[in-house]
Design an enzyme around this catalytic site. Structure first.
Site, short mmCIF file in Angstrom:
data_model
loop_
_atom_site.label_atom_id
_atom_site.label_comp_id
_atom_site.label_asym_id
_atom_site.label_seq_id
_atom_site.Cartn_x
_atom_site.Cartn_y
_atom_site.Cartn_z
N LYS B 54 -48.74 17.97 -98.65
CA LYS B 54 -48.26 18.06 -100.04
C LYS B 54 -48.03 19.51 -100.44
O LYS B 54 -47.02 19.85 -101.05
CB LYS B 54 -49.28 17.40 -100.98
CG LYS B 54 -49.27 15.88 -100.89
CD LYS B 54 -50.48 15.23 -101.56
CE LYS B 54 -50.46 13.72 -101.28
NZ LYS B 54 -51.67 13.03 -101.72
N GLN B 98 -56.98 13.73 -104.95
CA GLN B 98 -56.83 13.01 -103.69
C GLN B 98 -57.89 11.91 -103.59
O GLN B 98 -59.09 12.17 -103.71
CB GLN B 98 -56.97 13.99 -102.52
CG GLN B 98 -56.75 13.38 -101.16
CD GLN B 98 -55.29 12.97 -100.93
OE1 GLN B 98 -54.37 13.68 -101.33
NE2 GLN B 98 -55.09 11.83 -100.29
N ASP B 121 -49.54 10.68 -109.90
CA ASP B 121 -49.86 9.55 -109.02
C ASP B 121 -49.60 8.21 -109.72
O ASP B 121 -49.67 7.15 -109.09
CB ASP B 121 -51.34 9.61 -108.59
CG ASP B 121 -51.49 9.78 -107.08
OD1 ASP B 121 -50.47 9.81 -106.38
OD2 ASP B 121 -52.64 9.89 -106.63
#
Lengths: 294, 294
Positions: B54, B98, B121
């Site tokens: 990422k 994460q 997200d």
């Protein structure tokens, strides 16, 4: 074969009875009286009828009912201030702002101001999101009523094929989530869907919520299917009167369906009863009591 | 007939190129540099690989990339304090924590602490609710990637019959909403669904997101259908190695489908690219700029 009629009037009355019993229990065991606040802005005659009916049924269930009437030209800020006051009022467990609001008021801003824990109409994005994520949530009342009517016919909906025709935020979309929670396989169809008749013919459970009179024809229905008609459409009737019809061609569907809701006397009966359910559930959740048995 | 292969690697690279071009434009026209903050708790090797990937792709797109590493035994309150700091940091437009988090940390509480406007997200209930209500929202990256892959084959999905197999919050449920936004007719099936083969055989678009290796067989696929395989399952391979397979029996499906994503090299390629899309979109929305052309 003639379908059995799903009598919303009887089922709603039974549901209100169960709510009243649970309200009495929660009062006596925990000293909590569930309370519903209804906010009516302006003087739309139909809205006034709904609000009166909610007021009456809330009281009959043993709950506290609070009515707040504001003039049609109320300032947005004053309406939101009232909602915020109700958010912090410990005697209020459910807040319902009667829609539609008069022109000039921002419905989204008003709905978003309601504490999601008291949002008994299930319209706050937080409740929509919790529902869409399979989490406990206050769900809109009409789809909740559809599920209860279906379960008066089928104890379990697990593995059944359901079709929801219509994708409104008030009915179609939350209904899909509730059907998923029941482990049904769900198809959501809408104005852009092709060959609706064929899609419909595969469904064990048909939910029509499009607002188009008698759009769903009898020969679309799988023999023995359960048909829940959410539509309430007003058509010209005999002698200059109007008559109510649903989104399903009722007389045709009667011949094929296993069970069907009439219009009127079906889904429409359930909405206020489910509002009472939501208010009771909200009161129990706010007071950290077990979920009520309704 | 042999299906055409939907090459996720090429499509993701093109998408990253479009993102980079829009980032450059937003920088030069508005002086805004989109920034993504990634929070990694603990030292799970797979998570570290993802985070590095990422970081690299974010920088390559011309965005600012911020990495925050916390020990596995960080206090919940400290993790949430970091999220809150990022919420108010004007150089940060996207926040990604994460997952999975180490044991002892409350994932829901952490996700709910993220400002929904920076929730790239798409996991915050507010975004799930906005998506479920047909409103503009940050959507989870994998379903967004599925839509982009499908639209590499079909310019419009309007009126097509789609089946989504699997109802997870990360993929299946938001994918249904995105497909509805594209005016597809959507069936959502899952472990309790009956006769999946038959349901599948009616779909023009098949999305498999169940996490069961090769569950969807070739003869379930309607000839010419587009198949998007979200599954990534690790099976024992030759010489003690492992091999990756999807939820679709690829070799079988190749013979019937019109187009299909391989595993690996399909959906998996899209997820980080879509994270960049979300970060760019979030930056534009926060700065009240027009939505970017990606």
């Amino acid at each position: 074969m003639t379908a059995s009629i799903i009598d919303g009037k009887i089922i709603a009355a039974e549901l209100r009875g169960r709510v009243a019993a649970e309200v009495a229990r929660v009062k006596s065991e925990h000293g909590v009286t569930p309370g519903l606040a209804v906010v009516l802005v302006g003087s739309d005659p139909a809205s006034e009828v709904y609000v009166r009916s909610k007021h009456k049924q809330t009281q009959e269930a043993g709950m506290a009912s609070f009515e707040h009437k504001l003039p049609a030209d109320v300032a947005q800020a004053d309406l939101i201030a009232l909602v915020q006051k109700l958010n912090t009022d410990p005697t209020v467990h459910g807040i319902l702002v009667q829609l539609p609001l008069p022109k000039g008021l921002d419905t989204d801003a008003v709905v978003n101001a309601i504490d999601p824990a008291k949002d008994v109409d299930g319209l706050h994005p937080t409740n929509a999101g919790r529902l869409a994520s399979g989490m406990p949530a206050l769900s809109p009342c009409t789809p909740l009523g559809c599920i209860i009517l279906t379960k008066s016919v089928h104890k379990s909906l697990e593995g059944m094929n359901a079709i929801v025709i219509g994708r409104s935020n008030l009915v179609g979309r939350p209904l899909v989530q509730l059907l998923l929670n029941e482990n049904a396989t769900v198809t959501i169809a809408h104005s852009k869907s092709r060959d609706l008749a064929k899609l419909c013919a595969q469904a064990d459970l048909v939910y029509a919520a499009v607002g188009r009179p008698e759009m769903v024809r009898g020969d679309w229905i799988k023999p023995g299917a359960t048909v829940i008609d959410v539509g309430i459409n007003r058509l010209p009737g005999a002698e200059g009167k109007t008559r109510l019809v649903g989104d399903v061609a009722y007389q045709e569907a009667l011949k094929t369906a296993g069970a069907i809701t009439p219009v009127p006397g079906g889904v429409g009966q359930m909405t206020v009863a489910c509002l009472l359910v939501n208010t009771l559930r909200a009161a129990c959740a706010i007071h950290k009591l077990a979920a009520p048995a309704v």
